[in-house]
Write a protein that holds these residues in place. Structure first.
Motif, short mmCIF file in Angstrom:
data_model
loop_
_atom_site.label_atom_id
_atom_site.label_comp_id
_atom_site.label_asym_id
_atom_site.label_seq_id
_atom_site.Cartn_x
_atom_site.Cartn_y
_atom_site.Cartn_z
N ASN A 110 0.80 -1.22 0.00
CA ASN A 110 0.00 0.00 0.00
C ASN A 110 0.84 1.28 0.00
N TYR A 111 1.90 1.25 0.79
CA TYR A 111 2.67 2.49 1.00
C TYR A 111 4.09 2.32 0.48
N LEU A 112 4.60 3.38 -0.13
CA LEU A 112 5.94 3.37 -0.71
C LEU A 112 6.64 4.68 -0.39
N GLY A 113 7.90 4.62 0.01
CA GLY A 113 8.66 5.83 0.26
C GLY A 113 9.14 6.47 -1.03
N GLN A 114 9.92 7.54 -0.88
CA GLN A 114 10.42 8.27 -2.04
C GLN A 114 11.68 7.63 -2.62
N GLY A 115 12.33 6.82 -1.85
CA GLY A 115 13.50 6.10 -2.35
C GLY A 115 14.82 6.72 -1.94
N THR A 116 15.84 5.88 -1.92
CA THR A 116 17.21 6.32 -1.68
C THR A 116 18.10 5.61 -2.69
N GLN A 117 19.01 6.35 -3.30
CA GLN A 117 19.82 5.81 -4.39
C GLN A 117 21.03 5.04 -3.86
N VAL A 118 21.24 3.88 -4.42
CA VAL A 118 22.43 3.08 -4.13
C VAL A 118 23.17 2.87 -5.45
N THR A 119 24.45 3.24 -5.45
CA THR A 119 25.27 3.09 -6.64
C THR A 119 26.52 2.29 -6.28
N VAL A 120 26.73 1.20 -6.98
CA VAL A 120 27.88 0.34 -6.72
C VAL A 120 28.77 0.33 -7.96
#
Length: 122
Positions: A110-120
Protein backbone atom coordinates in the motif's frame (compact mmCIF):
# COMPACT_ATOMS: atom_id res chain seq x y z
CA UNK A 1 -1.14 10.24 6.66
CA UNK A 2 1.44 7.50 6.28
CA UNK A 3 4.94 8.52 5.40
CA UNK A 4 7.97 6.32 4.84
CA UNK A 5 11.32 8.06 4.69
CA UNK A 6 14.42 6.21 3.55
CA UNK A 7 18.03 7.10 4.23
CA UNK A 8 21.46 5.53 4.01
CA UNK A 9 21.95 5.27 0.29
CA UNK A 10 25.18 6.30 -1.38
CA UNK A 11 28.02 5.30 -3.65
CA UNK A 12 30.30 2.40 -2.79
CA UNK A 13 32.73 0.14 -4.57
CA UNK A 14 31.93 -3.47 -5.28
CA UNK A 15 32.32 -5.55 -2.15
CA UNK A 16 31.35 -2.67 0.10
CA UNK A 17 28.45 -2.33 2.50
CA UNK A 18 25.58 0.05 3.19
CA UNK A 19 22.76 0.15 5.70
CA UNK A 20 19.45 1.54 4.56
CA UNK A 21 16.94 2.78 7.10
CA UNK A 22 13.28 3.62 6.79
CA UNK A 23 11.43 5.63 9.39
CA UNK A 24 7.65 5.38 9.34
CA UNK A 25 5.30 8.09 10.52
CA UNK A 26 1.53 7.82 10.67
CA UNK A 27 1.98 4.05 10.56
CA UNK A 28 2.34 1.68 13.46
CA UNK A 29 4.42 -1.41 12.97
CA UNK A 30 2.07 -4.31 13.37
CA UNK A 31 1.93 -7.77 11.95
CA UNK A 32 1.75 -6.64 8.37
CA UNK A 33 4.16 -6.78 5.48
CA UNK A 34 7.09 -4.43 5.40
CA UNK A 35 9.92 -4.58 2.94
CA UNK A 36 12.26 -3.16 0.37
CA UNK A 37 11.92 -2.86 -3.37
CA UNK A 38 14.37 -1.49 -5.91
CA UNK A 39 14.30 -0.13 -9.41
CA UNK A 40 17.29 0.14 -11.71
CA UNK A 41 17.32 2.50 -14.70
CA UNK A 42 15.31 1.08 -17.56
CA UNK A 43 14.00 -1.81 -15.47
CA UNK A 44 10.82 -2.55 -13.59
CA UNK A 45 10.64 -2.24 -9.84
CA UNK A 46 11.49 -5.52 -8.15
CA UNK A 47 11.01 -6.93 -4.72
CA UNK A 48 14.21 -7.27 -2.65
CA UNK A 49 13.30 -8.36 0.87
CA UNK A 50 10.48 -8.29 3.38
CA UNK A 51 9.36 -9.19 6.86
CA UNK A 52 5.98 -10.87 6.86
CA UNK A 53 3.24 -10.94 9.46
CA UNK A 54 4.98 -13.72 11.36
CA UNK A 55 8.20 -11.74 11.52
CA UNK A 56 9.90 -14.01 9.03
CA UNK A 57 12.36 -12.46 6.60
CA UNK A 58 12.27 -13.29 2.91
CA UNK A 59 14.78 -12.38 0.22
CA UNK A 60 14.93 -12.47 -3.51
CA UNK A 61 17.49 -15.02 -4.67
CA UNK A 62 20.02 -12.49 -5.93
CA UNK A 63 20.54 -10.96 -2.46
CA UNK A 64 20.31 -14.03 -0.24
CA UNK A 65 23.32 -14.33 2.02
CA UNK A 66 24.32 -10.71 1.39
CA UNK A 67 21.36 -8.62 2.59
CA UNK A 68 19.65 -8.69 5.97
CA UNK A 69 16.32 -7.07 6.73
CA UNK A 70 15.31 -6.12 10.25
CA UNK A 71 12.87 -3.87 12.03
CA UNK A 72 12.79 -2.01 15.31
CA UNK A 73 9.14 -1.62 16.22
CA UNK A 74 9.94 0.60 19.19
CA UNK A 75 11.44 3.14 16.81
CA UNK A 76 9.14 2.45 13.85
CA UNK A 77 12.24 1.80 11.78
CA UNK A 78 13.02 -0.77 9.10
CA UNK A 79 16.59 -1.55 8.07
CA UNK A 80 18.35 -3.26 5.21
CA UNK A 81 21.94 -4.25 5.81
CA UNK A 82 23.62 -4.74 2.44
CA UNK A 83 27.00 -6.48 2.29
CA UNK A 84 29.18 -7.66 -0.59
CA UNK A 85 27.51 -5.19 -2.88
CA UNK A 86 27.70 -5.75 -6.61
CA UNK A 87 27.31 -3.33 -9.52
CA UNK A 88 24.01 -5.04 -10.36
CA UNK A 89 22.67 -3.88 -6.99
CA UNK A 90 22.73 -0.32 -8.30
CA UNK A 91 19.18 1.03 -8.09
CA UNK A 92 16.78 3.29 -6.28
CA UNK A 93 15.71 1.47 -3.13
CA UNK A 94 12.21 1.95 -1.76
CA UNK A 95 10.78 1.15 1.62
CA UNK A 96 7.26 -0.30 1.53
CA UNK A 97 4.56 -1.24 3.99
CA UNK A 98 1.03 -2.56 3.94
CA UNK A 99 -2.03 -1.93 6.08
CA UNK A 100 -3.62 -5.36 5.79
CA UNK A 101 -1.38 -7.91 4.02
CA UNK A 102 0.46 -10.35 6.25
CA UNK A 103 2.02 -12.72 3.74
CA UNK A 104 3.08 -12.91 0.10
CA UNK A 105 4.74 -9.59 0.75
CA UNK A 106 6.61 -9.57 -2.54
CA UNK A 107 3.67 -7.94 -4.32
CA UNK A 108 3.25 -4.14 -4.46
CA UNK A 109 2.28 -2.87 -1.02
CA UNK A 110 0.00 0.00 0.00
CA UNK A 111 2.67 2.49 1.00
CA UNK A 112 5.94 3.37 -0.71
CA UNK A 113 8.66 5.83 0.26
CA UNK A 114 10.42 8.27 -2.04
CA UNK A 115 13.50 6.10 -2.35
CA UNK A 116 17.21 6.32 -1.68
CA UNK A 117 19.82 5.81 -4.39
CA UNK A 118 22.43 3.08 -4.13
CA UNK A 119 25.27 3.09 -6.64
CA UNK A 120 27.88 0.34 -6.72
CA UNK A 121 30.93 0.80 -8.91
CA UNK A 122 33.18 -1.99 -10.15
Amino acid sequence: QVRLEESGGGSVQAGGSLILSCVASGYTFRKYCMGWFRQAPGKEREWVANIDGNGSPRYTDSVKGRFTISKDSTKNTLHLQMNSLKPEDTAMYYCAADRTRMDNCYVPLNYLGQGTQVTVSS
